[in-house]
Design an enzyme around this catalytic site. Structure first.
Site, PDB file in Angstrom:
ATOM      1  N   LYS A 128       0.843  -1.190   0.000  1.00 34.42           N
ATOM      2  CA  LYS A 128       0.000   0.000   0.000  1.00 34.42           C
ATOM      3  C   LYS A 128       0.883   1.247   0.000  1.00 34.42           C
ATOM      4  CE  LYS A 128      -2.007  -1.497   3.723  1.00 34.42           C
ATOM      5  NZ  LYS A 128      -2.897  -1.765   4.880  1.00 34.42           N
TER       6      LYS A 128
ATOM      7  N   THR B 205      -9.439   8.916   8.548  1.00 35.24           N
ATOM      8  CA  THR B 205      -9.025   7.693   7.856  1.00 35.24           C
ATOM      9  C   THR B 205      -8.787   6.538   8.826  1.00 35.24           C
ATOM     10  OG1 THR B 205      -6.724   8.448   7.929  1.00 35.24           O
ATOM     11  CG2 THR B 205      -7.990   8.969   5.940  1.00 35.24           C
TER      12      THR B 205
ATOM     13  N   GLY C  84      -9.014   3.201  10.506  1.00 37.55           N
ATOM     14  CA  GLY C  84      -9.557   1.907  10.109  1.00 37.55           C
ATOM     15  C   GLY C  84      -9.353   1.541   8.658  1.00 37.55           C
ATOM     16  N   THR C  85      -8.562   2.310   7.925  1.00 41.37           N
ATOM     17  CA  THR C  85      -8.415   2.020   6.493  1.00 41.37           C
ATOM     18  C   THR C  85      -7.792   0.653   6.238  1.00 41.37           C
ATOM     19  OG1 THR C  85      -6.346   3.287   6.538  1.00 41.37           O
ATOM     20  CG2 THR C  85      -8.303   4.412   5.713  1.00 41.37           C
ATOM     21  N   GLY C  86      -6.728   0.315   6.972  1.00 36.76           N
ATOM     22  CA  GLY C  86      -6.054  -0.955   6.730  1.00 36.76           C
ATOM     23  C   GLY C  86      -6.933  -2.147   7.062  1.00 36.76           C
ATOM     24  N   CYS C  87      -7.607  -2.086   8.204  1.00 34.64           N
ATOM     25  CA  CYS C  87      -8.517  -3.160   8.604  1.00 34.64           C
ATOM     26  C   CYS C  87      -9.631  -3.316   7.574  1.00 34.64           C
ATOM     27  CB  CYS C  87      -9.133  -2.859   9.967  1.00 34.64           C
ATOM     28  SG  CYS C  87      -7.964  -2.523  11.287  1.00 34.64           S
TER      29      CYS C  87
END
Length: 263
Positions: A174, A205, A207-210
Protein backbone atom coordinates in the site's frame (compact mmCIF):
# COMPACT_ATOMS: atom_id res chain seq x y z
CA UNK A 1 -29.91 -18.54 1.45
CA UNK A 2 -26.71 -18.73 3.50
CA UNK A 3 -24.21 -15.95 2.76
CA UNK A 4 -20.48 -16.72 2.53
CA UNK A 5 -18.76 -16.70 5.92
CA UNK A 6 -15.62 -14.72 6.76
CA UNK A 7 -13.69 -14.98 10.03
CA UNK A 8 -11.68 -12.05 11.38
CA UNK A 9 -8.94 -12.67 13.94
CA UNK A 10 -7.92 -9.35 15.48
CA UNK A 11 -8.19 -6.94 18.38
CA UNK A 12 -11.30 -5.10 19.53
CA UNK A 13 -11.43 -1.31 19.04
CA UNK A 14 -13.60 0.27 21.73
CA UNK A 15 -14.03 3.37 19.55
CA UNK A 16 -15.54 1.31 16.73
CA UNK A 17 -13.34 2.64 13.93
CA UNK A 18 -10.83 -0.17 13.39
CA UNK A 19 -10.13 -3.74 14.45
CA UNK A 20 -12.89 -6.30 14.90
CA UNK A 21 -15.58 -3.60 14.73
CA UNK A 22 -14.39 -2.26 11.36
CA UNK A 23 -14.00 -5.79 10.03
CA UNK A 24 -17.54 -6.85 10.89
CA UNK A 25 -19.04 -3.61 9.53
CA UNK A 26 -17.18 -4.13 6.26
CA UNK A 27 -18.33 -7.72 5.98
CA UNK A 28 -21.95 -6.77 6.57
CA UNK A 29 -21.75 -3.99 4.00
CA UNK A 30 -20.38 -6.38 1.39
CA UNK A 31 -22.92 -9.13 1.96
CA UNK A 32 -21.00 -11.81 3.85
CA UNK A 33 -21.52 -13.21 7.34
CA UNK A 34 -18.75 -11.96 9.62
CA UNK A 35 -17.43 -13.96 12.57
CA UNK A 36 -14.69 -13.06 15.03
CA UNK A 37 -11.93 -14.41 17.21
CA UNK A 38 -10.78 -11.60 19.50
CA UNK A 39 -7.11 -11.72 20.51
CA UNK A 40 -6.92 -8.47 22.49
CA UNK A 41 -9.10 -5.73 23.91
CA UNK A 42 -8.02 -2.12 23.39
CA UNK A 43 -8.98 1.08 25.14
CA UNK A 44 -9.07 3.26 22.04
CA UNK A 45 -10.71 6.40 20.73
CA UNK A 46 -10.17 9.07 18.07
CA UNK A 47 -7.05 10.30 19.90
CA UNK A 48 -5.16 7.02 20.09
CA UNK A 49 -4.75 3.74 21.93
CA UNK A 50 -4.68 4.23 25.68
CA UNK A 51 -3.94 0.57 26.41
CA UNK A 52 -4.50 -3.02 25.36
CA UNK A 53 -4.86 -6.37 27.08
CA UNK A 54 -4.21 -9.70 25.38
CA UNK A 55 -6.47 -12.70 25.77
CA UNK A 56 -4.84 -15.96 26.87
CA UNK A 57 -3.79 -18.13 23.92
CA UNK A 58 -6.15 -20.89 25.05
CA UNK A 59 -9.07 -18.43 24.79
CA UNK A 60 -8.03 -17.46 21.26
CA UNK A 61 -7.62 -21.09 20.24
CA UNK A 62 -11.00 -21.96 21.73
CA UNK A 63 -12.69 -19.24 19.67
CA UNK A 64 -11.03 -20.48 16.49
CA UNK A 65 -11.88 -24.13 17.15
CA UNK A 66 -15.46 -23.21 18.02
CA UNK A 67 -16.15 -21.21 14.88
CA UNK A 68 -14.18 -23.29 12.39
CA UNK A 69 -15.26 -26.64 13.86
CA UNK A 70 -18.97 -25.90 13.52
CA UNK A 71 -19.64 -23.01 11.14
CA UNK A 72 -16.57 -22.95 8.91
CA UNK A 73 -15.35 -20.07 6.78
CA UNK A 74 -14.85 -19.27 3.11
CA UNK A 75 -12.08 -16.77 3.96
CA UNK A 76 -10.10 -15.57 6.98
CA UNK A 77 -8.62 -12.16 7.75
CA UNK A 78 -6.05 -11.40 10.46
CA UNK A 79 -5.23 -8.04 12.02
CA UNK A 80 -3.68 -7.12 15.36
CA UNK A 81 -2.14 -10.23 16.94
CA UNK A 82 -0.15 -8.47 19.68
CA UNK A 83 2.43 -11.04 20.81
CA UNK A 84 4.61 -13.96 19.79
CA UNK A 85 2.46 -16.57 21.49
CA UNK A 86 -0.73 -15.26 19.86
CA UNK A 87 0.90 -15.12 16.41
CA UNK A 88 2.04 -18.72 16.91
CA UNK A 89 -1.42 -19.79 18.05
CA UNK A 90 -3.15 -18.23 15.05
CA UNK A 91 -0.53 -19.36 12.52
CA UNK A 92 -0.85 -22.97 13.69
CA UNK A 93 -4.58 -22.95 12.97
CA UNK A 94 -4.26 -21.11 9.65
CA UNK A 95 -1.65 -23.57 8.39
CA UNK A 96 -4.30 -26.31 8.54
CA UNK A 97 -6.96 -24.42 6.57
CA UNK A 98 -7.73 -24.65 2.86
CA UNK A 99 -9.41 -21.26 2.38
CA UNK A 100 -8.03 -17.84 1.37
CA UNK A 101 -6.24 -16.02 4.18
CA UNK A 102 -5.70 -12.24 4.12
CA UNK A 103 -3.01 -11.06 6.53
CA UNK A 104 -2.91 -7.41 7.56
CA UNK A 105 0.44 -7.37 9.41
CA UNK A 106 -0.56 -4.71 11.94
CA UNK A 107 2.41 -3.17 13.74
CA UNK A 108 1.12 0.20 14.93
CA UNK A 109 -2.19 2.05 15.09
CA UNK A 110 -3.20 5.01 12.92
CA UNK A 111 -1.89 7.23 15.72
CA UNK A 112 1.48 5.49 15.92
CA UNK A 113 0.74 3.42 19.02
CA UNK A 114 2.46 -0.01 19.00
CA UNK A 115 0.11 -2.99 18.61
CA UNK A 116 2.72 -5.75 18.14
CA UNK A 117 5.51 -6.68 20.52
CA UNK A 118 8.94 -6.18 18.89
CA UNK A 119 9.95 -9.79 19.48
CA UNK A 120 6.84 -11.00 17.63
CA UNK A 121 7.95 -9.56 14.28
CA UNK A 122 10.16 -12.56 13.50
CA UNK A 123 7.27 -14.90 14.21
CA UNK A 124 5.06 -12.94 11.82
CA UNK A 125 7.78 -13.33 9.18
CA UNK A 126 8.41 -17.04 9.65
CA UNK A 127 5.06 -18.44 10.82
CA UNK A 128 2.22 -16.13 9.78
CA UNK A 129 3.15 -14.81 6.34
CA UNK A 130 3.64 -18.29 4.81
CA UNK A 131 -0.05 -18.98 5.53
CA UNK A 132 -1.23 -15.90 3.61
CA UNK A 133 -3.00 -15.88 0.30
CA UNK A 134 -2.60 -12.08 0.34
CA UNK A 135 -0.61 -9.90 2.73
CA UNK A 136 -1.39 -6.17 2.82
CA UNK A 137 1.50 -4.20 4.38
CA UNK A 138 1.77 -0.44 4.39
CA UNK A 139 5.19 1.12 3.91
CA UNK A 140 6.02 1.11 7.62
CA UNK A 141 5.14 -2.58 7.84
CA UNK A 142 7.24 -3.38 4.76
CA UNK A 143 10.24 -1.80 6.46
CA UNK A 144 9.47 -3.53 9.77
CA UNK A 145 9.25 -6.95 8.10
CA UNK A 146 12.01 -6.70 5.49
CA UNK A 147 14.19 -3.64 6.15
CA UNK A 148 13.30 -2.28 2.70
CA UNK A 149 12.40 1.42 2.63
CA UNK A 150 10.13 2.83 -0.06
CA UNK A 151 10.84 6.43 -1.11
CA UNK A 152 8.78 6.58 -4.29
CA UNK A 153 6.61 4.46 -6.56
CA UNK A 154 9.65 2.92 -8.25
CA UNK A 155 10.51 1.13 -4.98
CA UNK A 156 7.17 -0.65 -4.67
CA UNK A 157 8.19 -3.73 -6.69
CA UNK A 158 11.42 -4.15 -4.73
CA UNK A 159 9.40 -4.00 -1.52
CA UNK A 160 6.87 -6.50 -2.85
CA UNK A 161 9.57 -8.96 -3.87
CA UNK A 162 11.09 -8.77 -0.39
CA UNK A 163 7.72 -9.61 1.17
CA UNK A 164 7.11 -12.48 -1.29
CA UNK A 165 10.38 -14.07 -0.19
CA UNK A 166 8.73 -14.57 3.22
CA UNK A 167 6.17 -16.96 1.76
CA UNK A 168 2.77 -15.40 0.93
CA UNK A 169 1.21 -16.15 -2.45
CA UNK A 170 0.39 -12.48 -3.19
CA UNK A 171 1.37 -9.15 -1.68
CA UNK A 172 -0.42 -5.81 -1.89
CA UNK A 173 2.03 -3.05 -0.98
CA UNK A 174 0.00 0.00 0.00
CA UNK A 175 1.59 3.23 -1.19
CA UNK A 176 -0.77 5.66 0.52
CA UNK A 177 2.02 7.28 2.54
CA UNK A 178 3.88 8.36 -0.59
CA UNK A 179 3.31 11.90 -1.93
CA UNK A 180 0.80 12.44 -4.71
CA UNK A 181 -2.17 10.25 -5.57
CA UNK A 182 -1.89 6.86 -3.82
CA UNK A 183 -0.77 3.83 -5.83
CA UNK A 184 -0.85 0.27 -4.49
CA UNK A 185 1.04 -2.62 -6.09
CA UNK A 186 -0.34 -6.17 -6.16
CA UNK A 187 1.88 -9.00 -7.37
CA UNK A 188 2.53 -12.70 -6.99
CA UNK A 189 6.00 -12.30 -8.47
CA UNK A 190 4.74 -12.94 -12.01
CA UNK A 191 1.57 -10.91 -12.49
CA UNK A 192 1.59 -7.25 -11.53
CA UNK A 193 -1.41 -4.98 -10.98
CA UNK A 194 -1.38 -1.33 -9.91
CA UNK A 195 -4.36 0.36 -8.31
CA UNK A 196 -4.58 4.13 -8.12
CA UNK A 197 -7.20 6.60 -6.95
CA UNK A 198 -7.34 10.35 -6.37
CA UNK A 199 -6.16 11.31 -2.91
CA UNK A 200 -9.05 12.33 -0.68
CA UNK A 201 -8.43 15.50 1.33
CA UNK A 202 -9.51 14.25 4.76
CA UNK A 203 -7.96 13.39 8.10
CA UNK A 204 -10.71 10.93 8.93
CA UNK A 205 -9.03 7.69 7.86
CA UNK A 206 -9.11 5.57 11.01
CA UNK A 207 -9.56 1.91 10.11
CA UNK A 208 -8.41 2.02 6.49
CA UNK A 209 -6.05 -0.95 6.73
CA UNK A 210 -8.52 -3.16 8.60
CA UNK A 211 -11.31 -2.21 6.24
CA UNK A 212 -9.32 -2.88 3.06
CA UNK A 213 -8.10 -6.30 4.24
CA UNK A 214 -11.61 -7.27 5.35
CA UNK A 215 -13.04 -6.18 2.02
CA UNK A 216 -10.49 -8.30 0.16
CA UNK A 217 -11.37 -11.32 2.31
CA UNK A 218 -15.08 -10.69 1.73
CA UNK A 219 -14.71 -10.56 -2.04
CA UNK A 220 -12.54 -13.70 -2.01
CA UNK A 221 -15.31 -15.46 -0.08
CA UNK A 222 -17.78 -14.22 -2.71
CA UNK A 223 -15.75 -16.00 -5.42
CA UNK A 224 -13.48 -13.32 -6.86
CA UNK A 225 -9.89 -14.16 -7.73
CA UNK A 226 -7.17 -12.16 -5.97
CA UNK A 227 -6.82 -9.30 -8.51
CA UNK A 228 -10.60 -9.02 -8.77
CA UNK A 229 -11.06 -9.03 -5.00
CA UNK A 230 -8.39 -6.36 -4.53
CA UNK A 231 -9.85 -4.19 -7.29
CA UNK A 232 -13.35 -4.27 -5.79
CA UNK A 233 -11.98 -3.78 -2.28
CA UNK A 234 -10.08 -0.70 -3.47
CA UNK A 235 -13.30 0.77 -4.84
CA UNK A 236 -15.02 0.14 -1.51
CA UNK A 237 -12.26 1.64 0.66
CA UNK A 238 -11.93 4.68 -1.60
CA UNK A 239 -15.63 5.43 -1.10
CA UNK A 240 -15.36 4.77 2.62
CA UNK A 241 -12.47 7.22 2.92
CA UNK A 242 -14.29 9.82 0.83
CA UNK A 243 -17.23 9.61 3.24
CA UNK A 244 -15.15 9.49 6.45
CA UNK A 245 -16.58 11.61 9.23
CA UNK A 246 -15.40 13.45 12.36
CA UNK A 247 -15.79 11.57 15.60
CA UNK A 248 -14.43 12.74 18.94
CA UNK A 249 -11.54 15.21 19.01
CA UNK A 250 -9.07 13.36 16.80
CA UNK A 251 -9.04 11.18 13.68
CA UNK A 252 -12.49 10.01 12.68
CA UNK A 253 -13.30 6.69 10.98
CA UNK A 254 -13.99 5.82 7.40
CA UNK A 255 -17.69 5.24 6.68
CA UNK A 256 -18.33 1.53 6.26
CA UNK A 257 -21.96 2.19 5.29
CA UNK A 258 -21.22 4.78 2.61
CA UNK A 259 -22.86 2.71 -0.13
CA UNK A 260 -26.11 2.58 1.83
CA UNK A 261 -26.05 6.27 2.70
CA UNK A 262 -25.38 7.21 -0.94
CA UNK A 263 -28.58 5.56 -2.18
Amino acid sequence: MIPPRVLTIAGSDSGGGAGIQADLKTMLALGVHGMSAIVAVTAQNSLGVQGYWELPPEAVRAQLDSVLGDIGAQAVKTGMLASTVLVETVAEVLAGLDVPVVVDPVGVSKHGDPLLEPDAVETVRTRLLPTATVVTPNLYEVEQLTGVTVDDERDLRRAADAILELGPRWVLVKGGHLPGDPVDLLTDGTEEHRFSAPRVDTRHTHGTGCTLASAIASYLALGEDVPGAVGKAKEYITGAIRHGFPLGSGIGPVDHAWQWRSR
